[in-house]
Write a protein that holds these residues in place. Structure first.
Motif, PDB file in Angstrom:
ATOM      1  N   LEU A  44      92.096  10.711   7.168  1.00  0.00           N
ATOM      2  CA  LEU A  44      91.387   9.870   8.137  1.00  0.00           C
ATOM      3  C   LEU A  44      92.124   9.810   9.468  1.00  0.00           C
ATOM      4  CD1 LEU A  44      90.171   6.859   5.946  1.00  0.00           C
ATOM      5  CD2 LEU A  44      88.732   8.400   7.278  1.00  0.00           C
ATOM      6  N   GLY A  45      93.373  10.257   9.462  1.00  0.00           N
ATOM      7  CA  GLY A  45      94.093  10.342  10.727  1.00  0.00           C
ATOM      8  C   GLY A  45      95.161   9.293  10.921  1.00  0.00           C
ATOM      9  N   PHE A  46      95.876   8.957   9.839  1.00  0.00           N
ATOM     10  CA  PHE A  46      96.991   8.013   9.994  1.00  0.00           C
ATOM     11  C   PHE A  46      98.119   8.400   9.055  1.00  0.00           C
ATOM     12  CE2 PHE A  46      94.578   6.157   6.504  1.00  0.00           C
ATOM     13  CZ  PHE A  46      95.548   5.721   5.627  1.00  0.00           C
ATOM     14  N   THR A  47      99.274   7.843   9.347  1.00  0.00           N
ATOM     15  CA  THR A  47     100.430   8.045   8.471  1.00  0.00           C
ATOM     16  C   THR A  47     101.033   6.701   8.093  1.00  0.00           C
ATOM     17  OG1 THR A  47     102.038   8.174  10.277  1.00  0.00           O
ATOM     18  CG2 THR A  47     100.995  10.239   9.607  1.00  0.00           C
ATOM     19  N   LEU A  48     101.670   6.672   6.940  1.00  0.00           N
ATOM     20  CA  LEU A  48     102.465   5.524   6.484  1.00  0.00           C
ATOM     21  C   LEU A  48     103.768   6.070   5.926  1.00  0.00           C
ATOM     22  CD1 LEU A  48     100.193   3.004   4.491  1.00  0.00           C
ATOM     23  CD2 LEU A  48     101.752   2.434   6.364  1.00  0.00           C
ATOM     24  N   ASP A  49     104.846   5.388   6.210  1.00  0.00           N
ATOM     25  CA  ASP A  49     106.151   5.811   5.716  1.00  0.00           C
ATOM     26  C   ASP A  49     106.640   4.846   4.635  1.00  0.00           C
ATOM     27  OD1 ASP A  49     105.987   7.735   7.660  1.00  0.00           O
ATOM     28  OD2 ASP A  49     107.241   6.631   9.082  1.00  0.00           O
ATOM     29  N   ALA A  50     107.436   5.405   3.723  1.00  0.00           N
ATOM     30  CA  ALA A  50     107.989   4.588   2.635  1.00  0.00           C
ATOM     31  C   ALA A  50     109.355   5.137   2.252  1.00  0.00           C
ATOM     32  CB  ALA A  50     107.047   4.616   1.432  1.00  0.00           C
ATOM     33  N   PRO A  51     110.130   4.368   1.517  1.00  0.00           N
ATOM     34  CA  PRO A  51     111.404   4.906   1.024  1.00  0.00           C
ATOM     35  C   PRO A  51     111.178   6.140   0.152  1.00  0.00           C
ATOM     36  CG  PRO A  51     111.358   2.522   0.774  1.00  0.00           C
ATOM     37  CD  PRO A  51     109.963   2.944   1.160  1.00  0.00           C
ATOM     38  N   ASP A  52     112.191   6.977   0.062  1.00  0.00           N
ATOM     39  CA  ASP A  52     112.079   8.241  -0.655  1.00  0.00           C
ATOM     40  C   ASP A  52     111.747   8.051  -2.132  1.00  0.00           C
ATOM     41  OD1 ASP A  52     112.201  11.043  -0.749  1.00  0.00           O
ATOM     42  OD2 ASP A  52     114.216  10.950  -1.594  1.00  0.00           O
ATOM     43  N   SER A  53     112.150   6.917  -2.685  1.00  0.00           N
ATOM     44  CA  SER A  53     111.931   6.683  -4.119  1.00  0.00           C
ATOM     45  C   SER A  53     110.492   6.288  -4.436  1.00  0.00           C
ATOM     46  CB  SER A  53     112.882   5.589  -4.612  1.00  0.00           C
ATOM     47  OG  SER A  53     112.679   4.392  -3.864  1.00  0.00           O
ATOM     48  N   TRP A  54     109.676   6.076  -3.401  1.00  0.00           N
ATOM     49  CA  TRP A  54     108.293   5.658  -3.612  1.00  0.00           C
ATOM     50  C   TRP A  54     107.417   6.888  -3.836  1.00  0.00           C
ATOM     51  CZ3 TRP A  54     106.004   0.776  -1.051  1.00  0.00           C
ATOM     52  CH2 TRP A  54     106.953  -0.258  -1.041  1.00  0.00           C
ATOM     53  N   GLU A  55     106.192   6.643  -4.317  1.00  0.00           N
ATOM     54  CA  GLU A  55     105.213   7.706  -4.558  1.00  0.00           C
ATOM     55  C   GLU A  55     103.950   7.412  -3.754  1.00  0.00           C
ATOM     56  OE1 GLU A  55     102.526   9.398  -8.326  1.00  0.00           O
ATOM     57  OE2 GLU A  55     103.907   7.698  -8.588  1.00  0.00           O
ATOM     58  N   ALA A  56     103.404   8.465  -3.160  1.00  0.00           N
ATOM     59  CA  ALA A  56     102.148   8.314  -2.414  1.00  0.00           C
ATOM     60  C   ALA A  56     100.992   8.865  -3.242  1.00  0.00           C
ATOM     61  CB  ALA A  56     102.237   9.055  -1.084  1.00  0.00           C
ATOM     62  N   VAL A  57      99.929   8.093  -3.349  1.00  0.00           N
ATOM     63  CA  VAL A  57      98.723   8.528  -4.065  1.00  0.00           C
ATOM     64  C   VAL A  57      97.557   8.452  -3.079  1.00  0.00           C
ATOM     65  CG1 VAL A  57      97.204   8.139  -6.033  1.00  0.00           C
ATOM     66  CG2 VAL A  57      99.649   7.612  -6.224  1.00  0.00           C
ATOM     67  N   HIS A  58      96.953   9.611  -2.801  1.00  0.00           N
ATOM     68  CA  HIS A  58      95.860   9.668  -1.843  1.00  0.00           C
ATOM     69  C   HIS A  58      94.529   9.370  -2.514  1.00  0.00           C
ATOM     70  CE1 HIS A  58      98.986  11.593   0.498  1.00  0.00           C
ATOM     71  NE2 HIS A  58      98.216  11.521   1.568  1.00  0.00           N
ATOM     72  N   ASP A  59      93.698   8.581  -1.854  1.00  0.00           N
ATOM     73  CA  ASP A  59      92.340   8.281  -2.297  1.00  0.00           C
ATOM     74  C   ASP A  59      92.284   7.928  -3.793  1.00  0.00           C
ATOM     75  OD1 ASP A  59      91.220   8.946   0.311  1.00  0.00           O
ATOM     76  OD2 ASP A  59      91.770  11.004  -0.200  1.00  0.00           O
ATOM     77  N   PRO A  60      93.044   6.933  -4.227  1.00  0.00           N
ATOM     78  CA  PRO A  60      93.108   6.632  -5.663  1.00  0.00           C
ATOM     79  C   PRO A  60      91.821   6.039  -6.226  1.00  0.00           C
ATOM     80  CG  PRO A  60      94.292   4.962  -4.405  1.00  0.00           C
ATOM     81  CD  PRO A  60      93.921   6.037  -3.433  1.00  0.00           C
ATOM     82  N   SER A  61      91.019   5.418  -5.382  1.00  0.00           N
ATOM     83  CA  SER A  61      89.755   4.846  -5.854  1.00  0.00           C
ATOM     84  C   SER A  61      88.833   4.705  -4.653  1.00  0.00           C
ATOM     85  CB  SER A  61      89.998   3.496  -6.533  1.00  0.00           C
ATOM     86  OG  SER A  61      90.612   2.599  -5.645  1.00  0.00           O
ATOM     87  N   PRO A  62      87.531   4.560  -4.902  1.00  0.00           N
ATOM     88  CA  PRO A  62      86.597   4.463  -3.777  1.00  0.00           C
ATOM     89  C   PRO A  62      86.977   3.333  -2.811  1.00  0.00           C
ATOM     90  CG  PRO A  62      85.402   4.734  -5.829  1.00  0.00           C
ATOM     91  CD  PRO A  62      86.838   4.549  -6.205  1.00  0.00           C
ATOM     92  N   GLY A  63      87.028   3.658  -1.548  1.00  0.00           N
ATOM     93  CA  GLY A  63      87.349   2.658  -0.534  1.00  0.00           C
ATOM     94  C   GLY A  63      88.826   2.496  -0.272  1.00  0.00           C
ATOM     95  N   VAL A  64      89.653   3.037  -1.143  1.00  0.00           N
ATOM     96  CA  VAL A  64      91.103   2.935  -0.963  1.00  0.00           C
ATOM     97  C   VAL A  64      91.624   4.287  -0.485  1.00  0.00           C
ATOM     98  CG1 VAL A  64      93.331   2.471  -2.046  1.00  0.00           C
ATOM     99  CG2 VAL A  64      91.303   1.175  -2.741  1.00  0.00           C
ATOM    100  N   ALA A  65      92.191   4.291   0.702  1.00  0.00           N
ATOM    101  CA  ALA A  65      92.611   5.557   1.291  1.00  0.00           C
ATOM    102  C   ALA A  65      93.949   6.029   0.742  1.00  0.00           C
ATOM    103  CB  ALA A  65      92.693   5.415   2.822  1.00  0.00           C
ATOM    104  N   LEU A  66      94.867   5.105   0.587  1.00  0.00           N
ATOM    105  CA  LEU A  66      96.232   5.519   0.254  1.00  0.00           C
ATOM    106  C   LEU A  66      96.936   4.390  -0.490  1.00  0.00           C
ATOM    107  CD1 LEU A  66      98.462   7.718   0.762  1.00  0.00           C
ATOM    108  CD2 LEU A  66      99.018   6.479   2.871  1.00  0.00           C
ATOM    109  N   ALA A  67      97.671   4.751  -1.528  1.00  0.00           N
ATOM    110  CA  ALA A  67      98.513   3.769  -2.233  1.00  0.00           C
ATOM    111  C   ALA A  67      99.940   4.289  -2.246  1.00  0.00           C
ATOM    112  CB  ALA A  67      98.005   3.561  -3.661  1.00  0.00           C
ATOM    113  N   LEU A  68     100.850   3.460  -1.803  1.00  0.00           N
ATOM    114  CA  LEU A  68     102.275   3.785  -1.867  1.00  0.00           C
ATOM    115  C   LEU A  68     102.893   2.911  -2.950  1.00  0.00           C
ATOM    116  CD1 LEU A  68     103.127   3.936   1.952  1.00  0.00           C
ATOM    117  CD2 LEU A  68     102.727   5.849   0.394  1.00  0.00           C
ATOM    118  N   LEU A  69     103.500   3.551  -3.940  1.00  0.00           N
ATOM    119  CA  LEU A  69     103.988   2.839  -5.118  1.00  0.00           C
ATOM    120  C   LEU A  69     105.502   2.868  -5.163  1.00  0.00           C
ATOM    121  CD1 LEU A  69     101.535   4.472  -7.699  1.00  0.00           C
ATOM    122  CD2 LEU A  69     101.213   2.339  -6.447  1.00  0.00           C
ATOM    123  N   ALA A  70     106.098   1.693  -5.247  1.00  0.00           N
ATOM    124  CA  ALA A  70     107.550   1.599  -5.404  1.00  0.00           C
ATOM    125  C   ALA A  70     107.915   1.873  -6.861  1.00  0.00           C
ATOM    126  CB  ALA A  70     108.023   0.200  -4.991  1.00  0.00           C
TER     127      ALA A  70
END
Lengths: 208, 156
Positions: B12-38
């Motif tokens: 969609l045209g954005f970025t989010l940063d997180a600590p290296d130990s986190w995990e990024a999950v793209h489009d995990p469910s309808p309406g949710v663009a990004l989930a960053l998991l510690a």
């Protein structure tokens, strides 16, 4: 009795003498109540928050265990109630008891008032001193659903010598008007503006 | 990058940063663009979730938007308590406690309208969720992750 996450429910109403009776003869078929009663006598830690407001006084007294927390809730015109909650529910139960909620950060310098000014709020009927009335907290005291709350936490230290670790948090303010942390000083009581978020961090940090 | 080394870029045209130990999950469910998991802590994975969608009538009035968001949460989760809320010219932030699956959780949300150059305007909501007893120790980290949100091309 059941173990609640969040709001205490299905507690035992402590009519006159009921707590003593339960302690002497706990129910055989209510393990949660038995565990809660046991914790009242031998907790890992204790947290007590006493609250005064325009409608009277209320309190929550927590006796903490590793997996369960016994809480005795007191409120105006009701008998106290004993309930069981998960230990991680303590901040939320405390927040409900003290009426924590959104309020603006009142960005003005701290105020020092005589301790008697604060004590006069804690004893019904509450009296608002001229110093408090002239301060922004006075607006909360005049028209808001204000709360004066005093939280004390205590746990045995790791030294094993009977000494205790403690924490204290005293707050005055009202949802929608502002919150002030109260700290004793040589000159009296210092009122410093704070936010509901900072207070929530303090509550979560008491056990965290 | 504010000490955050995991950069998640969304289509969609954005970025989010997180600590290296986190995990990024793209489009995990309808309406949710990004989930960053510690990493898991206290049997829960603290997270920051980005929801991006078309603007709504409420988001034109930030105060009304915040109240509608709080009301919606209050109807959808157990034991909801709104603890703090603030609205400024850019958007709103709110803090709440609730119960899910017998866990006491703290939710912090930031929301704003995102005017994408050459595109339509979108509503962005970042929701950070953490077990309540971990909120004090994780609040600064969660806020840093949320503050790292950038439109693509503006990421530092």
């Amino acid at each position: 009795m059941r173990l609640n996450a969040g709001t205490p429910r299905d507690g035992i109403v402590l009519t006159q003498g009921r707590l003593d009776a339960l302690r002497k003869a706990p129910s055989d078929d209510d393990p949660v109540a038995t565990a809660a009663l046991s914790l009242l006598d031998d907790p890992l830690a204790e947290i007590v928050v006493e609250v005064t407001g325009p409608d009277g006084r209320r309190a929550a007294a927590f006796a903490l265990g590793s997996d369960l927390c016994a809480v005795i809730l007191s409120r105006p015109t009701h008998d106290p109630e004993l309930a069981a909650v998960t230990p991680e529910s303590v901040p939320a139960v405390t927040a409900r008891t003290v009426g924590l909620g959104p309020a603006p950060y009142v960005d003005i310098p701290p105020l020092t008032v005589p301790e008697a000014d604060i004590d006069a709020l804690a004893v019904p009927p509450p009296q608002i001193s001229p110093a408090l009335a002239a301060h922004p907290v006075g607006t909360a005291l005049r028209v808001g659903d204000w709360r004066l709350w005093r939280l004390q936490a205590a746990a045995p230290s790791d030294e094993g010598d009977g000494s205790a670790l403690g924490a204290r948090l005293d707050v005055l303010g009202a949802r929608g008007y502002g919150w002030w942390v109260l700290e004793e000083s040589a000159e009296g009581v210092l009122l410093s503006p704070t936010t509901a978020t900072a207070l929530w961090r303090g509550l979560s940090g008491v056990l965290g | 990058m504010n000490g955050l080394v995991l950069r998640a870029e969304h289509s969609l045209g954005f970025t989010l940063d997180a600590p290296d130990s986190w995990e990024a999950v793209h489009d995990p469910s309808p309406g949710v663009a990004l989930a960053l998991l510690a990493p898991e802590a206290a049997a829960f994975r603290p997270n920051v979730v980005a929801t991006v969608g078309p603007t709504t009538a409420e988001s034109g009035d930030l105060g009304a938007w915040q109240r509608a968001a709080a009301d919606g949460l209050g109807e959808s989760v157990d034991d909801f308590q709104l603890l703090d809320a603030e609205v400024d010219e850019g958007g709103f932030r709110q803090l709440a406690a609730y119960v899910d699956a017998h866990r006491s959780l703290t939710l912090e949300q930031w929301a704003w309208r995102w005017q994408r150059p050459g595109h339509d305007t979108l509503d962005v909501t970042l929701s950070a969720t953490v077990p309540t007893l971990l909120y004090d120790v994780m609040a600064d980290e969660l806020a840093t992750v949320a503050a790292s949100w950038r439109p693509l091309g503006e990421a530092k």
